[in-house]
Motif scaffolding. Structure first.
Motif, PDB file in Angstrom:
ATOM      1  N   GLY A  80      -2.790   5.047  -1.460  1.00  0.00           N
ATOM      2  CA  GLY A  80      -2.134   5.854  -0.427  1.00  0.00           C
ATOM      3  C   GLY A  80      -0.736   6.274  -0.868  1.00  0.00           C
ATOM      4  O   GLY A  80      -0.458   6.458  -2.052  1.00  0.00           O
ATOM      5  N   GLY A  81       0.149   6.407   0.100  1.00  0.00           N
ATOM      6  CA  GLY A  81       1.526   6.804  -0.201  1.00  0.00           C
ATOM      7  C   GLY A  81       1.600   8.246  -0.684  1.00  0.00           C
ATOM      8  O   GLY A  81       0.763   9.087  -0.332  1.00  0.00           O
ATOM      9  N   SER A  82       2.570   8.524  -1.545  1.00  0.00           N
ATOM     10  CA  SER A  82       2.837   9.911  -1.953  1.00  0.00           C
ATOM     11  C   SER A  82       1.718  10.515  -2.808  1.00  0.00           C
ATOM     12  O   SER A  82       1.661  11.728  -2.990  1.00  0.00           O
ATOM     13  N   LEU A  83       0.840   9.652  -3.320  1.00  0.00           N
ATOM     14  CA  LEU A  83      -0.271  10.146  -4.135  1.00  0.00           C
ATOM     15  C   LEU A  83      -1.180  11.090  -3.335  1.00  0.00           C
ATOM     16  O   LEU A  83      -1.754  12.030  -3.881  1.00  0.00           O
ATOM     17  N   CYS A 116      -8.093   1.700  -3.632  1.00  0.00           N
ATOM     18  CA  CYS A 116      -7.464   0.519  -4.242  1.00  0.00           C
ATOM     19  C   CYS A 116      -6.898  -0.373  -3.148  1.00  0.00           C
ATOM     20  O   CYS A 116      -6.896  -1.593  -3.273  1.00  0.00           O
ATOM     21  N   ASP A 117      -6.414   0.240  -2.092  1.00  0.00           N
ATOM     22  CA  ASP A 117      -6.091  -0.514  -0.887  1.00  0.00           C
ATOM     23  C   ASP A 117      -6.180   0.443   0.289  1.00  0.00           C
ATOM     24  O   ASP A 117      -6.256   1.654   0.111  1.00  0.00           O
ATOM     25  N   GLU A 118      -6.244  -0.141   1.468  1.00  0.00           N
ATOM     26  CA  GLU A 118      -6.351   0.697   2.662  1.00  0.00           C
ATOM     27  C   GLU A 118      -5.702  -0.041   3.820  1.00  0.00           C
ATOM     28  O   GLU A 118      -5.706  -1.275   3.892  1.00  0.00           O
ATOM     29  N   LEU A 121      -2.774   4.183  -9.079  1.00  0.00           N
ATOM     30  CA  LEU A 121      -1.936   3.255  -8.315  1.00  0.00           C
ATOM     31  C   LEU A 121      -0.546   3.828  -8.091  1.00  0.00           C
ATOM     32  O   LEU A 121      -0.018   4.551  -8.935  1.00  0.00           O
ATOM     33  N   GLY A 122       0.049   3.452  -6.973  1.00  0.00           N
ATOM     34  CA  GLY A 122       1.463   3.723  -6.737  1.00  0.00           C
ATOM     35  C   GLY A 122       2.230   2.423  -6.898  1.00  0.00           C
ATOM     36  O   GLY A 122       1.645   1.350  -7.083  1.00  0.00           O
ATOM     37  N   MET A 123       3.537   2.514  -6.855  1.00  0.00           N
ATOM     38  CA  MET A 123       4.362   1.292  -6.897  1.00  0.00           C
ATOM     39  C   MET A 123       5.510   1.452  -5.916  1.00  0.00           C
ATOM     40  O   MET A 123       6.199   2.480  -5.915  1.00  0.00           O
ATOM     41  N   GLY A 124       5.725   0.452  -5.086  1.00  0.00           N
ATOM     42  CA  GLY A 124       6.824   0.485  -4.127  1.00  0.00           C
ATOM     43  C   GLY A 124       8.132   0.064  -4.789  1.00  0.00           C
ATOM     44  O   GLY A 124       8.131  -0.498  -5.888  1.00  0.00           O
ATOM     45  N   PRO A 125       9.259   0.307  -4.130  1.00  0.00           N
ATOM     46  CA  PRO A 125      10.560  -0.052  -4.702  1.00  0.00           C
ATOM     47  C   PRO A 125      10.743  -1.563  -4.880  1.00  0.00           C
ATOM     48  O   PRO A 125      11.644  -2.013  -5.591  1.00  0.00           O
ATOM     49  N   GLY A 152       8.303  -3.335  -6.210  1.00  0.00           N
ATOM     50  CA  GLY A 152       7.377  -3.696  -7.290  1.00  0.00           C
ATOM     51  C   GLY A 152       5.963  -3.966  -6.808  1.00  0.00           C
ATOM     52  O   GLY A 152       5.115  -4.366  -7.602  1.00  0.00           O
ATOM     53  N   HIS A 153       5.677  -3.721  -5.520  1.00  0.00           N
ATOM     54  CA  HIS A 153       4.294  -3.948  -5.068  1.00  0.00           C
ATOM     55  C   HIS A 153       3.401  -2.808  -5.549  1.00  0.00           C
ATOM     56  O   HIS A 153       3.869  -1.690  -5.811  1.00  0.00           O
ATOM     57  N   THR A 154       2.144  -3.132  -5.670  1.00  0.00           N
ATOM     58  CA  THR A 154       1.142  -2.096  -5.916  1.00  0.00           C
ATOM     59  C   THR A 154      -0.086  -2.475  -5.114  1.00  0.00           C
ATOM     60  O   THR A 154      -0.292  -3.647  -4.810  1.00  0.00           O
ATOM     61  N   PRO A 210       4.485  -6.647   4.204  1.00  0.00           N
ATOM     62  CA  PRO A 210       5.877  -6.300   4.532  1.00  0.00           C
ATOM     63  C   PRO A 210       6.057  -4.798   4.744  1.00  0.00           C
ATOM     64  O   PRO A 210       6.957  -4.370   5.440  1.00  0.00           O
ATOM     65  N   LYS A 211       5.166  -3.994   4.125  1.00  0.00           N
ATOM     66  CA  LYS A 211       5.198  -2.548   4.381  1.00  0.00           C
ATOM     67  C   LYS A 211       4.199  -2.271   5.491  1.00  0.00           C
ATOM     68  O   LYS A 211       3.050  -2.664   5.391  1.00  0.00           O
ATOM     69  N   PRO A 212       4.632  -1.631   6.578  1.00  0.00           N
ATOM     70  CA  PRO A 212       3.685  -1.380   7.661  1.00  0.00           C
ATOM     71  C   PRO A 212       2.583  -0.389   7.261  1.00  0.00           C
ATOM     72  O   PRO A 212       2.818   0.408   6.355  1.00  0.00           O
ATOM     73  N   GLN A 255      -1.697  -4.997   8.705  1.00  0.00           N
ATOM     74  CA  GLN A 255      -3.059  -5.419   8.332  1.00  0.00           C
ATOM     75  C   GLN A 255      -3.637  -4.448   7.306  1.00  0.00           C
ATOM     76  O   GLN A 255      -3.723  -3.233   7.561  1.00  0.00           O
ATOM     77  N   ARG A 256      -4.052  -4.993   6.192  1.00  0.00           N
ATOM     78  CA  ARG A 256      -4.536  -4.162   5.089  1.00  0.00           C
ATOM     79  C   ARG A 256      -5.663  -4.849   4.353  1.00  0.00           C
ATOM     80  O   ARG A 256      -5.836  -6.067   4.449  1.00  0.00           O
ATOM     81  N   VAL A 257      -6.373  -4.058   3.563  1.00  0.00           N
ATOM     82  CA  VAL A 257      -7.440  -4.566   2.702  1.00  0.00           C
ATOM     83  C   VAL A 257      -7.093  -4.076   1.300  1.00  0.00           C
ATOM     84  O   VAL A 257      -6.724  -2.911   1.120  1.00  0.00           O
TER      85      VAL A 257
HETATM   86  O1  LIG Z   1      -0.667   1.881   1.405  1.00  0.00           O
HETATM   87  C1  LIG Z   1       0.212   2.198   0.648  1.00  0.00           C
HETATM   88  O2  LIG Z   1       1.326   2.520   1.019  1.00  0.00           O
HETATM   89  C2  LIG Z   1      -0.044   2.247  -0.815  1.00  0.00           C
HETATM   90  O3  LIG Z   1      -1.293   2.139  -1.252  1.00  0.00           O
HETATM   91  C3  LIG Z   1       1.058   1.649  -1.627  1.00  0.00           C
HETATM   92  O4  LIG Z   1       0.719   0.676  -2.549  1.00  0.00           O
HETATM   93  C4  LIG Z   1       1.757   2.797  -2.299  1.00  0.00           C
HETATM   94  O5  LIG Z   1       0.948   3.288  -3.323  1.00  0.00           O
HETATM   95  C5  LIG Z   1       3.115   2.413  -2.832  1.00  0.00           C
HETATM   96  O6  LIG Z   1       3.861   1.883  -1.766  1.00  0.00           O
HETATM   97  C6  LIG Z   1       3.846   3.580  -3.417  1.00  0.00           C
HETATM   98  O7  LIG Z   1       4.022   4.552  -2.429  1.00  0.00           O
HETATM   99  P1  LIG Z   1       4.830   5.883  -2.709  1.00  0.00           P
HETATM  100  O8  LIG Z   1       4.143   6.573  -3.813  1.00  0.00           O
HETATM  101  O9  LIG Z   1       4.743   6.633  -1.414  1.00  0.00           O
HETATM  102  O10 LIG Z   1       6.207   5.463  -3.055  1.00  0.00           O
END
Ligand SMILES: O=C(O)[C@H](O)[C@@H](O)[C@H](O)[C@H](O)COP(=O)(O)O
Length: 256
Positions: free
Chosen positions: A46-49, A73-75, A142-146, A148-150, A174-176, A179-181
């Protein structure tokens, strides 16, 4: 263990990165569909991807997605109509544009409690990858949060140590939304290819820690080291701004 091969690709901005990523996906898809596997299995994040792929993938000339199988990869465990649902967003902004049918998408069942949703998604994966103890995706994006989560694998979270389950549920993201999978590290590290897509200056410091730091315990993104698979990082100049390792700066038309 290090990834079998790692490449760090830096583009001027996401306007150049997005089309290059889309072409890369199309090439890998064509190779996979032409191989004895005769299909292309792609894991989305998800995220900006979501907006990048929705903008740039449909623009690839002659894109043929008939033999694609998409997973997540996650939802986030929210109804598909919820604006936080990655599947919901992909469905409205991308899937119809590239003619991917619902039957080609492995999605979670968001009406189940989180642990059951994780087990249900793991069952779908086992069925879609028969005979594979750990599903081997052709490509995971995959994305990466600030921090370091993915995926939904967060720093210092016990799920980083998961070694049995293919898919895990969590209620304390920690990122809303909380609840996630998520796919677990064994699945990420079994993929033929993993591509991180990271843009923006807010990621520069953590990217340096992930790619050049030697922290223990390692940040979640630093634990993604597919072997024997490939690892690619698609970055823009802002995200790559603090790196000193050697990177590639592909020209627009370059084949990756
Ligand atoms: O559910 C989610 O938010 C994502 O799957 C998460 O892992 C995301 O890929 C990263 O947080 C990067 O997000 P950005 O690309 O938006 O910075």
């Amino acid at each position: 263990m290090a990834a079998a091969s790692q490449r760090v690709l830096v583009f001027p901005s996401s306007s150049e990165l997005g089309p290059a990523l889309a072409r890369f996906i199309a090439v890998r898809a064509q190779e996979s569909c032409g191989s004895e596997r005769a299909r292309f299995t792609l894991g989305l994040s998800g995220g900006s991807l979501v907006s990048m792929l929705s903008r740039d993938l449909p623009a690839v000339p002659g894109l043929d997605c008939r033999k694609w199988l998409l997973g997540f990869c996650d939802e986030r465990l929210v109804p598909f109509q919820d604006p936080e649902s990655s599947y919901g967003l992909y469905k409205t902004s991308l899937l119809s544009k590239i003619s991917v049918r619902e039957s080609q998408v492995l999605a979670i069942n968001p009406s189940l409690p989180v642990e059951e949703a994780a087990e249900d998604y793991a069952t779908k994966l086992r069925e879609a990858f028969p005979g594979e103890e750990i599903p081997v995706f052709d490509l995971l994006l995959l994305g990466m949060g600030p921090d370091g989560h993915t995926c939904s694998l967060f720093p210092e979270h016990p799920l980083l140590e998961e070694s049995e389950k293919l898919v895990a549920g969590l209620k304390d993201s920690p990122k809303p939304p909380p609840q996630r999978v998520t796919l677990t590290l064994p699945v990420l590290n079994a993929a033929r290819c993993v591509a991180f897509v990271t843009t923006g200056g807010s990621k520069a410091a953590v990217l340096k820690r992930v790619l050049e730091g030697k922290e223990a315990p390692a940040l979640p993104a630093a634990r993604v080291l597919p072997s024997p698979g490939e690892l690619l990082w698609f970055l823009d100049e802002s995200a790559a701004g603090s790196l000193t390792l050697s990177v590639e700066r592909p020209t627009c038309a370059a084949a990756l």
